[in-house]
Design a protein around this motif. Structure first.
Motif, PDB file in Angstrom:
ATOM      1  N   GLY A  18     -15.218   7.886   0.509  1.00 43.31           N
ATOM      2  CA  GLY A  18     -15.072   8.305  -0.887  1.00 43.31           C
ATOM      3  C   GLY A  18     -14.211   9.559  -1.028  1.00 43.31           C
ATOM      4  O   GLY A  18     -13.330   9.625  -1.886  1.00 43.31           O
ATOM      5  N   LEU A  19     -14.449  10.554  -0.178  1.00 41.77           N
ATOM      6  CA  LEU A  19     -13.648  11.780  -0.219  1.00 41.77           C
ATOM      7  C   LEU A  19     -12.194  11.496   0.167  1.00 41.77           C
ATOM      8  O   LEU A  19     -11.266  12.057  -0.422  1.00 41.77           O
ATOM      9  N   TRP A  20     -11.999  10.615   1.141  1.00 36.84           N
ATOM     10  CA  TRP A  20     -10.650  10.210   1.545  1.00 36.84           C
ATOM     11  C   TRP A  20      -9.941   9.589   0.339  1.00 36.84           C
ATOM     12  O   TRP A  20      -8.798   9.930   0.044  1.00 36.84           O
ATOM     13  N   GLY A  21     -10.639   8.690  -0.357  1.00 35.73           N
ATOM     14  CA  GLY A  21     -10.054   8.040  -1.532  1.00 35.73           C
ATOM     15  C   GLY A  21      -9.721   9.035  -2.633  1.00 35.73           C
ATOM     16  O   GLY A  21      -8.659   8.949  -3.259  1.00 35.73           O
ATOM     17  N   LEU A  22     -10.614   9.992  -2.853  1.00 36.45           N
ATOM     18  CA  LEU A  22     -10.337  11.012  -3.871  1.00 36.45           C
ATOM     19  C   LEU A  22      -9.120  11.851  -3.501  1.00 36.45           C
ATOM     20  O   LEU A  22      -8.261  12.121  -4.344  1.00 36.45           O
ATOM     21  N   GLU A  53     -20.592  -3.879  -0.979  1.00 37.45           N
ATOM     22  CA  GLU A  53     -20.370  -5.326  -0.839  1.00 37.45           C
ATOM     23  C   GLU A  53     -18.891  -5.694  -0.954  1.00 37.45           C
ATOM     24  O   GLU A  53     -18.492  -6.808  -0.640  1.00 37.45           O
ATOM     25  N   LYS A  54     -18.069  -4.753  -1.388  1.00 39.14           N
ATOM     26  CA  LYS A  54     -16.617  -4.946  -1.469  1.00 39.14           C
ATOM     27  C   LYS A  54     -15.919  -4.316  -0.260  1.00 39.14           C
ATOM     28  O   LYS A  54     -14.747  -3.954  -0.325  1.00 39.14           O
ATOM     29  N   ALA A  55     -16.621  -4.195   0.851  1.00 39.48           N
ATOM     30  CA  ALA A  55     -16.101  -3.503   2.033  1.00 39.48           C
ATOM     31  C   ALA A  55     -14.816  -4.114   2.576  1.00 39.48           C
ATOM     32  O   ALA A  55     -14.036  -3.426   3.224  1.00 39.48           O
ATOM     33  N   ALA A  64     -14.573   0.421  -2.514  1.00 42.05           N
ATOM     34  CA  ALA A  64     -15.472   0.042  -1.424  1.00 42.05           C
ATOM     35  C   ALA A  64     -16.585   1.078  -1.231  1.00 42.05           C
ATOM     36  O   ALA A  64     -17.724   0.707  -0.941  1.00 42.05           O
ATOM     37  N   ALA A  65     -16.268   2.352  -1.396  1.00 39.59           N
ATOM     38  CA  ALA A  65     -17.297   3.385  -1.259  1.00 39.59           C
ATOM     39  C   ALA A  65     -18.347   3.263  -2.359  1.00 39.59           C
ATOM     40  O   ALA A  65     -19.527   3.480  -2.125  1.00 39.59           O
TER      41      ALA A  65
END
Length: 159
Positions: free
Chosen positions: A9-13, A68-70, A63-64
């Motif tokens: 999540g932090l990577w995505g942000l 289920e969307k991994a 995904a984070a």
């Protein structure tokens, strides 16, 4: 598993923020990556770099938020893994090495591994076999019982 989820999540942000900043002002990309974009080529920098980082970030964030969307983690893993392979090929063909390239390769390698590790962790946790508390024999019997038993018929064939 929670730690990896938070890291994704932090990577995505972080990469999402970079994407938005670079789309608004492509000089963010040219400065960050040490490239020149004279004239109209700045639009290519804006769109290509912006797409790379934004798509990766959205997939990671989605995904984070929804494990289920991994499978969406394969997208940033493929993009960053491909970028890493491209850099390694470039070095093999004689591109000059630099601290910036080394840093980029480390980020790409770690990003690829993070996405693949998290995907593997969620795939294991979300596996139907892992979720089921039924004994293996009961699942096998349910799956393989004959149609006549399933419908309560005691006959030995069609009538």
């Amino acid at each position: 598993n929670l730690v990896l989820r938070i890291l994704v999540g932090l990577w995505g942000l972080g990469f999402g923020l970079l994407a938005v900043q670079g789309i608004i002002d492509p000089k963010v990309f040219t400065t960050q990556f040490g490239i020149e974009a004279p004239g109209a080529s700045i639009n290519s920098v804006r769109s290509d770099f912006g797409a790379f980082f934004l798509v990766s970030a959205v997939c990671a964030l989605w995904a984070a938020a929804k494990p289920e969307k991994a499978k969406l983690l394969y997208v940033p893993a493929a993009l960053y893994g491909t970028a890493l392979v491209g850099r390694l090929i470039g070095l093999g063909l004689g591109d000059p090495a630099s601290a910036a390239n080394n840093q980029a390769m480390i980020i790409e390698g770690v990003s690829t591994l993070l996405m693949l590790l998290q995907r593997a962790a969620w795939a294991h946790k979300l596996s139907p076999i892992r979720r089921s508390a039924e004994p293996v024999e009961a699942r096998f019997a349910e799956k393989h019982r004959s149609p006549s038993v399933a419908f309560g018929s005691t006959g030995s064939g069609l009538r």
